[in-house]
Design an enzyme around this catalytic site. Sequence first.
Site, PDB file in Angstrom:
ATOM      1  N   ASN A   9       0.868  -1.177   0.000  1.00  0.00           N
ATOM      2  CA  ASN A   9       0.000   0.000   0.000  1.00  0.00           C
ATOM      3  C   ASN A   9       0.907   1.230   0.000  1.00  0.00           C
ATOM      4  O   ASN A   9       1.501   1.561   1.023  1.00  0.00           O
ATOM      5  CB  ASN A   9      -0.899  -0.021   1.244  1.00  0.00           C
ATOM      6  CG  ASN A   9      -1.728   1.242   1.362  1.00  0.00           C
ATOM      7  OD1 ASN A   9      -1.775   2.060   0.434  1.00  0.00           O
ATOM      8  ND2 ASN A   9      -2.386   1.413   2.496  1.00  0.00           N
ATOM      9  N   TRP A  10       0.988   1.864  -1.160  1.00  0.00           N
ATOM     10  CA  TRP A  10       1.898   3.007  -1.283  1.00  0.00           C
ATOM     11  C   TRP A  10       1.322   4.294  -0.678  1.00  0.00           C
ATOM     12  O   TRP A  10       2.002   5.317  -0.627  1.00  0.00           O
ATOM     13  CB  TRP A  10       2.265   3.230  -2.751  1.00  0.00           C
ATOM     14  CG  TRP A  10       3.238   2.222  -3.293  1.00  0.00           C
ATOM     15  CD1 TRP A  10       3.937   1.295  -2.571  1.00  0.00           C
ATOM     16  CD2 TRP A  10       3.634   2.047  -4.661  1.00  0.00           C
ATOM     17  NE1 TRP A  10       4.742   0.556  -3.414  1.00  0.00           N
ATOM     18  CE2 TRP A  10       4.575   0.996  -4.695  1.00  0.00           C
ATOM     19  CE3 TRP A  10       3.288   2.677  -5.867  1.00  0.00           C
ATOM     20  CZ2 TRP A  10       5.165   0.565  -5.885  1.00  0.00           C
ATOM     21  CZ3 TRP A  10       3.869   2.243  -7.046  1.00  0.00           C
ATOM     22  CH2 TRP A  10       4.801   1.196  -7.052  1.00  0.00           C
ATOM     23  N   LYS A  11       0.074   4.253  -0.273  1.00  0.00           N
ATOM     24  CA  LYS A  11      -0.573   5.442   0.313  1.00  0.00           C
ATOM     25  C   LYS A  11      -0.344   6.644  -0.616  1.00  0.00           C
ATOM     26  O   LYS A  11      -0.390   6.489  -1.824  1.00  0.00           O
ATOM     27  CB  LYS A  11      -0.059   5.662   1.740  1.00  0.00           C
ATOM     28  CG  LYS A  11      -0.218   4.378   2.584  1.00  0.00           C
ATOM     29  CD  LYS A  11       0.030   4.556   4.054  1.00  0.00           C
ATOM     30  CE  LYS A  11      -0.177   3.219   4.760  1.00  0.00           C
ATOM     31  NZ  LYS A  11      -0.053   3.319   6.211  1.00  0.00           N
ATOM     32  N   HIS A  96      -9.575   1.123   4.949  1.00  0.00           N
ATOM     33  CA  HIS A  96      -8.238   1.268   5.556  1.00  0.00           C
ATOM     34  C   HIS A  96      -8.341   2.193   6.765  1.00  0.00           C
ATOM     35  O   HIS A  96      -9.132   3.139   6.770  1.00  0.00           O
ATOM     36  CB  HIS A  96      -7.249   1.836   4.531  1.00  0.00           C
ATOM     37  CG  HIS A  96      -5.843   1.826   5.049  1.00  0.00           C
ATOM     38  ND1 HIS A  96      -5.358   2.831   5.843  1.00  0.00           N
ATOM     39  CD2 HIS A  96      -4.859   0.900   4.948  1.00  0.00           C
ATOM     40  CE1 HIS A  96      -4.107   2.528   6.189  1.00  0.00           C
ATOM     41  NE2 HIS A  96      -3.788   1.366   5.650  1.00  0.00           N
ATOM     42  N   GLU A  98      -6.688   4.622   7.718  1.00  0.00           N
ATOM     43  CA  GLU A  98      -6.562   6.063   7.437  1.00  0.00           C
ATOM     44  C   GLU A  98      -7.853   6.619   6.816  1.00  0.00           C
ATOM     45  O   GLU A  98      -8.207   7.779   7.032  1.00  0.00           O
ATOM     46  CB  GLU A  98      -5.338   6.306   6.541  1.00  0.00           C
ATOM     47  CG  GLU A  98      -4.053   6.146   7.360  1.00  0.00           C
ATOM     48  CD  GLU A  98      -2.900   5.495   6.642  1.00  0.00           C
ATOM     49  OE1 GLU A  98      -2.852   5.518   5.400  1.00  0.00           O
ATOM     50  OE2 GLU A  98      -2.018   4.934   7.341  1.00  0.00           O
ATOM     51  N   GLU A 167      -5.227  -4.899  10.452  1.00  0.00           N
ATOM     52  CA  GLU A 167      -4.210  -3.873  10.683  1.00  0.00           C
ATOM     53  C   GLU A 167      -4.533  -3.148  11.986  1.00  0.00           C
ATOM     54  O   GLU A 167      -5.353  -2.217  11.993  1.00  0.00           O
ATOM     55  CB  GLU A 167      -4.205  -2.862   9.525  1.00  0.00           C
ATOM     56  CG  GLU A 167      -3.853  -3.478   8.187  1.00  0.00           C
ATOM     57  CD  GLU A 167      -3.278  -2.434   7.234  1.00  0.00           C
ATOM     58  OE1 GLU A 167      -2.213  -2.697   6.686  1.00  0.00           O
ATOM     59  OE2 GLU A 167      -3.885  -1.355   7.062  1.00  0.00           O
ATOM     60  N   GLY A 173       2.538   2.352  10.897  1.00  0.00           N
ATOM     61  CA  GLY A 173       3.504   3.444  10.785  1.00  0.00           C
ATOM     62  C   GLY A 173       4.186   3.798  12.096  1.00  0.00           C
ATOM     63  O   GLY A 173       4.829   4.841  12.202  1.00  0.00           O
ATOM     64  N   SER A 211       3.511  -1.996  10.439  1.00  0.00           N
ATOM     65  CA  SER A 211       4.958  -2.023  10.707  1.00  0.00           C
ATOM     66  C   SER A 211       5.619  -3.344  10.288  1.00  0.00           C
ATOM     67  O   SER A 211       6.528  -3.825  10.978  1.00  0.00           O
ATOM     68  CB  SER A 211       5.251  -1.693  12.168  1.00  0.00           C
ATOM     69  OG  SER A 211       4.842  -0.354  12.436  1.00  0.00           O
ATOM     70  N   GLY A 232       2.973  -0.855   4.281  1.00  0.00           N
ATOM     71  CA  GLY A 232       3.044   0.534   3.883  1.00  0.00           C
ATOM     72  C   GLY A 232       4.489   0.957   3.666  1.00  0.00           C
ATOM     73  O   GLY A 232       5.084   0.712   2.613  1.00  0.00           O
ATOM     74  N   GLY A 233       5.083   1.576   4.699  1.00  0.00           N
ATOM     75  CA  GLY A 233       6.403   2.186   4.583  1.00  0.00           C
ATOM     76  C   GLY A 233       7.467   1.300   3.941  1.00  0.00           C
ATOM     77  O   GLY A 233       8.214   1.748   3.068  1.00  0.00           O
TER      78      GLY A 233
HETATM   79  P1  13P Z   1       3.082   0.538   7.700  1.00  0.00           P
HETATM   80  O1  13P Z   1       3.608  -0.737   7.080  1.00  0.00           O
HETATM   81  O2  13P Z   1       3.797   1.763   7.218  1.00  0.00           O
HETATM   82  O3  13P Z   1       2.959   0.421   9.170  1.00  0.00           O
HETATM   83  O4  13P Z   1       1.568   0.712   7.131  1.00  0.00           O
HETATM   84  C1  13P Z   1       0.703  -0.348   7.214  1.00  0.00           C
HETATM   85  C2  13P Z   1      -0.487  -0.050   6.397  1.00  0.00           C
HETATM   86  O5  13P Z   1      -1.254   0.838   6.730  1.00  0.00           O
HETATM   87  C3  13P Z   1      -0.691  -0.815   5.172  1.00  0.00           C
HETATM   88  O6  13P Z   1      -1.968  -0.613   4.663  1.00  0.00           O
END
Ligand code: 13P
Length: 250
Positions: A9-11, A96, A98, A167, A173, A211, A232-233
């Site tokens: 997930n590149w956000k 998600h 967010e 999640e 994050g 994470s 994500g990250g």
């Molecule tokens: P991180 O891997 O940056 O914690 O993000 C997780 C996420 O929200 C994937 O959708």
Amino acid sequence: MTKTIFAANWKMNHGPPDAGSFLDRFLDGYQQESGRELWFFPPAVSIQSVAQRVARLPGILVGAQNVYWEPKGAFTGELSVSMAKDAGARAVLVGHSERRHVFGETDDETGRKVRAVLDSAMTPLLCVGETLSERDNGKTLAVIHRQLAVLDGLDGESLARIVIAYEPVWAIGTGKNATPADAGTVHAAIHSWFEKRGVVGGTVPVLYGGSVKPENAQELLSEDEIDGVLVGGASLEPKSWQAICAVGLD
Ligand code: 13P
């Protein structure tokens, strides 16, 4: 579960130029491995270029990070399911954390989006997870069950087409991941939620997100109930994403 899903997930990162250079580096030497799928969720503006780039690569799928349930019209800033599909998306992230916590998306809206995605023959990747205070108050499973309840009323065939990502909000994050055993308990509860509704055990993959890094992916993925990861990250850099996608390969 026979396949493992590695979802990135590149956000709000990697617009078209960055997405292109990421793929140049990531796909250099890429080999499909049986039993694993790579799913990319780029921002909407990059869906088409990423989809075109991976179109002939088996085992790679592209998805959208969000859609709106109405088919078209005066909804400034929104993306319909058919637009996402025409751009090359085959899956959509729904609910998600967010979307829920930054943009105020409700369970009701999440449920409408799941149905719109199913109607368009794409795969909804429904995200669920509790906040830290919900966890501290022992409400984790109650929250997960409430978030899954948006699926009530769907028939078994539709339920079997869904993918879930657990999640925990406090792990996203933050550098703090759930332990494999803690995640395993929640994943088992999610698997059993589907089994109670007639979906054969293990049909619905349940991914873990929060994470995930090259250093902890192996341990998380060796937990039986974890069918993949949503990252994500650590999916933003080709090398760390390659390292995660290589977990379990010798
Ligand atoms: P991180 O891997 O940056 O914690 O993000 C997780 C996420 O929200 C994937 O959708």
